[in-house]
Design a protein around this motif. Structure first.
Motif, PDB file in Angstrom:
ATOM      1  N   LYS A 127       0.836  -1.027  -0.073  1.00 26.05           N
ATOM      2  CA  LYS A 127       0.086   0.037   0.140  1.00 26.05           C
ATOM      3  C   LYS A 127       0.850   1.145   0.012  1.00 26.05           C
ATOM      4  O   LYS A 127       0.361   2.256  -0.677  1.00 26.05           O
ATOM      5  CB  LYS A 127      -0.879   0.033   1.212  1.00 26.05           C
ATOM      6  CG  LYS A 127      -1.841   1.098   1.085  1.00 26.05           C
ATOM      7  CD  LYS A 127      -2.815   1.127   2.489  1.00 26.05           C
ATOM      8  CE  LYS A 127      -3.672  -0.078   2.205  1.00 26.05           C
ATOM      9  NZ  LYS A 127      -4.609  -0.233   3.437  1.00 26.05           N
ATOM     10  N   MET A 128       2.031   1.249   0.756  1.00 24.62           N
ATOM     11  CA  MET A 128       2.890   2.388   0.868  1.00 24.62           C
ATOM     12  C   MET A 128       3.380   2.526  -0.452  1.00 24.62           C
ATOM     13  O   MET A 128       3.581   3.833  -0.844  1.00 24.62           O
ATOM     14  CB  MET A 128       3.904   2.138   1.834  1.00 24.62           C
ATOM     15  CG  MET A 128       3.412   2.125   3.178  1.00 24.62           C
ATOM     16  SD  MET A 128       2.303   3.468   3.618  1.00 24.62           S
ATOM     17  CE  MET A 128       2.060   3.217   5.416  1.00 24.62           C
TER      18      MET A 128
ATOM     19  N   SER B  71       0.780   4.021  -2.750  1.00 26.89           N
ATOM     20  CA  SER B  71       0.898   5.698  -2.683  1.00 26.89           C
ATOM     21  C   SER B  71       1.952   6.508  -3.042  1.00 26.89           C
ATOM     22  O   SER B  71       1.545   7.564  -3.572  1.00 26.89           O
ATOM     23  CB  SER B  71       0.567   5.770  -1.110  1.00 26.89           C
ATOM     24  OG  SER B  71      -0.473   5.182  -0.601  1.00 26.89           O
TER      25      SER B  71
ATOM     26  N   GLY C  46       1.622   6.549  -7.004  1.00 23.93           N
ATOM     27  CA  GLY C  46       0.303   7.015  -7.089  1.00 23.93           C
ATOM     28  C   GLY C  46       0.468   8.788  -6.986  1.00 23.93           C
ATOM     29  O   GLY C  46       0.071   9.340  -7.685  1.00 23.93           O
ATOM     30  N   SER C  47       1.385   8.943  -6.127  1.00 23.87           N
ATOM     31  CA  SER C  47       2.041  10.408  -6.142  1.00 23.87           C
ATOM     32  C   SER C  47       2.603  10.897  -7.406  1.00 23.87           C
ATOM     33  O   SER C  47       2.271  12.013  -7.939  1.00 23.87           O
ATOM     34  CB  SER C  47       2.715  10.685  -4.841  1.00 23.87           C
ATOM     35  OG  SER C  47       2.017  10.228  -3.566  1.00 23.87           O
TER      36      SER C  47
ATOM     37  N   THR D 202      -2.557   6.922 -12.206  1.00 21.50           N
ATOM     38  CA  THR D 202      -2.777   7.378 -11.093  1.00 21.50           C
ATOM     39  C   THR D 202      -3.846   6.395 -10.297  1.00 21.50           C
ATOM     40  O   THR D 202      -3.640   6.216  -9.119  1.00 21.50           O
ATOM     41  CB  THR D 202      -3.199   8.893 -10.848  1.00 21.50           C
ATOM     42  OG1 THR D 202      -2.160   9.678 -11.407  1.00 21.50           O
ATOM     43  CG2 THR D 202      -3.228   9.396  -9.220  1.00 21.50           C
TER      44      THR D 202
ATOM     45  N   ARG E  13      -2.552   3.042  -9.735  1.00 17.71           N
ATOM     46  CA  ARG E  13      -1.755   2.726  -8.486  1.00 17.71           C
ATOM     47  C   ARG E  13      -2.376   2.599  -7.053  1.00 17.71           C
ATOM     48  O   ARG E  13      -2.046   2.450  -6.235  1.00 17.71           O
ATOM     49  CB  ARG E  13      -0.567   3.759  -8.739  1.00 17.71           C
ATOM     50  CG  ARG E  13       0.229   3.141  -9.949  1.00 17.71           C
ATOM     51  CD  ARG E  13       1.636   4.183 -10.102  1.00 17.71           C
ATOM     52  NE  ARG E  13       2.394   3.870 -11.183  1.00 17.71           N
ATOM     53  CZ  ARG E  13       3.323   4.453 -11.813  1.00 17.71           C
ATOM     54  NH1 ARG E  13       3.610   5.618 -11.180  1.00 17.71           N
ATOM     55  NH2 ARG E  13       4.130   3.949 -12.672  1.00 17.71           N
ATOM     56  N   PHE E  14      -3.306   3.619  -7.318  1.00 19.29           N
ATOM     57  CA  PHE E  14      -4.033   3.618  -5.741  1.00 19.29           C
ATOM     58  C   PHE E  14      -5.032   2.795  -5.550  1.00 19.29           C
ATOM     59  O   PHE E  14      -5.308   2.180  -4.515  1.00 19.29           O
ATOM     60  CB  PHE E  14      -4.637   5.234  -5.526  1.00 19.29           C
ATOM     61  CG  PHE E  14      -3.857   6.241  -5.341  1.00 19.29           C
ATOM     62  CD1 PHE E  14      -3.434   6.196  -3.969  1.00 19.29           C
ATOM     63  CD2 PHE E  14      -3.479   7.292  -6.089  1.00 19.29           C
ATOM     64  CE1 PHE E  14      -2.420   7.282  -3.732  1.00 19.29           C
ATOM     65  CE2 PHE E  14      -2.882   8.372  -5.633  1.00 19.29           C
ATOM     66  CZ  PHE E  14      -2.110   8.402  -4.599  1.00 19.29           C
TER      67      PHE E  14
ATOM     68  N   SER F 274      -3.964  -2.389  -6.298  1.00 21.72           N
ATOM     69  CA  SER F 274      -3.357  -3.333  -5.465  1.00 21.72           C
ATOM     70  C   SER F 274      -4.327  -4.395  -4.703  1.00 21.72           C
ATOM     71  O   SER F 274      -3.824  -5.524  -4.794  1.00 21.72           O
ATOM     72  CB  SER F 274      -2.680  -2.372  -4.510  1.00 21.72           C
ATOM     73  OG  SER F 274      -1.563  -1.588  -5.164  1.00 21.72           O
TER      74      SER F 274
END
Length: 326
Positions: free
Chosen positions: A114-115, A118, A121-122, A261, A264-265, A268
């Protein structure tokens, strides 16, 4: 930092028509900015760990951002095109260093998948905003194309200061370094200069003997090539083959990065439920199918489809790993 990387990678696609006009050059010449950027990325792989071992995480990130600032400062001055090409080399080196360090950090956090989602995703958020700002500034604001890079320079200087502030006492506070086995090997020999050099190359050699490392690297190589080439050249395709207005087609690139974006968010979790192996097969085949719908860009098609094919082959050959159950 990843947001800044996304701004940098997505904007050239929207700015290509204006670079061609300003310097009176064609596709082949303007593509050199992508070549030198890639060369910078590849070059950084050979010394990023040595820099980290010598200077620590905070100073390494500050060096990375300084290299990027070194690339942006000439660009904002609208220099001769060869200087622009050279500047993209420094951008590639700087981004590669901060990306490597940040990936290792995020991968060792709790709930790393998840990290990492994120974090990347940024990057996608920056990628979505970049073409919108570039198109608005140049087409609507009638500014010089190079003025967009004042924004990325500002973000880079912000990151230079706050990355150093955030990680300055990282090694002392953590009590242990969140590093891969490769990094740990180099770290143990950092006080002995001759041994450090030997350890660095030995560790690199050991990594290159790993089937998983080689296949994973090839997969990412093909993915990044497809991602950046599609986002960069879709603008030229729309202008040349679809008679698109340069003032409007930049927004198409923003849509492409918005998809990245969201993926990627949001993807997962379903990927984990369905199974990563099957899921990646599905999304790569889907990407290839949608690529075939931009009919007319016959130069880009073989490249993009070929890269998707390399991704599928590498993914098929990757060994299956057993998941930890504790």
């Amino acid at each position: 930092m990843n947001f800044g990387n996304g701004l940098n990678d997505s904007a050239p696609g929207a700015l290509i028509p204006y670079l061609e006009t300003h310097y009176n050059i064609g596709y082949a010449i303007v593509s050199l900015i992508f070549v030198t950027n890639a060369v910078g990325f590849i070059s950084a792989a050979f010394f990023v760990d040595a820099i980290r071992a010598r200077f620590g995480r905070a100073k390494t990130l500050m060096i990375a951002q300084s290299l990027m600032a070194t690339g942006y400062i000439p660009i904002v001055c609208t220099p001769p095109f060869p200087v622009v090409v050279a500047s993209f080399f420094f951008l590639g080196v700087g981004m590669a260093i901060n990306l490597a360090i940040s990936n290792v950090f995020a991968a060792n956090l709790h709930n790393s998948t998840k990290m990492l989602g994120s974090m990347h995703g940024s990057y996608g958020i920056g990628g979505t905003i970049g073409p919108l700002m570039a198109t608005g500034m140049v087409a609507t604001g009638h500014l010089m194309w190079s003025r967009f890079y004042l924004i990325t320079l500002g973000v880079t200087l912000f990151n230079l200061a706050f990355a150093g502030w955030s990680f300055w006492h990282y090694e002392e506070e953590s009590g242990h370094t969140l590093l891969t086995t490769l990094e740990q090997t180099t770290s143990r020999t950092q006080n002995a200069q001759p041994a450090q050099k030997t350890g660095m190359f030995t560790s690199m050699g050991n990594a290159l003997k790993s089937k998983t490392v080689i296949l994973g690297s090839l997969f990412i190589f093909a993915y990044q090539g497809a991602e950046v080439s599609i986002s960069g050249w879709v603008i030229s395709f729309l202008i040349t083959f679809r008679n698109g207005d340069p003032a409007s087609v930049g927004y198409v690139t923003a849509g492409f990065w918005a998809g990245i974006t969201l993926g990627r968010f949001l993807l997962s979790h379903p990927a984990h439920k369905i199974g990563e192996k099957v899921f990646v097969y599905g999304v790569v085949v889907g990407a290839a199918a949608f690529q075939l719908l931009a009919a007319g860009t016959f130069v880009l098609h073989p490249i993009a489809i070929g890269l998707f094919g390399i991704m599928l082959i590498c993914w098929f050959c990757l060994p299956n790993s057993r998941k930890r159950t504790e």
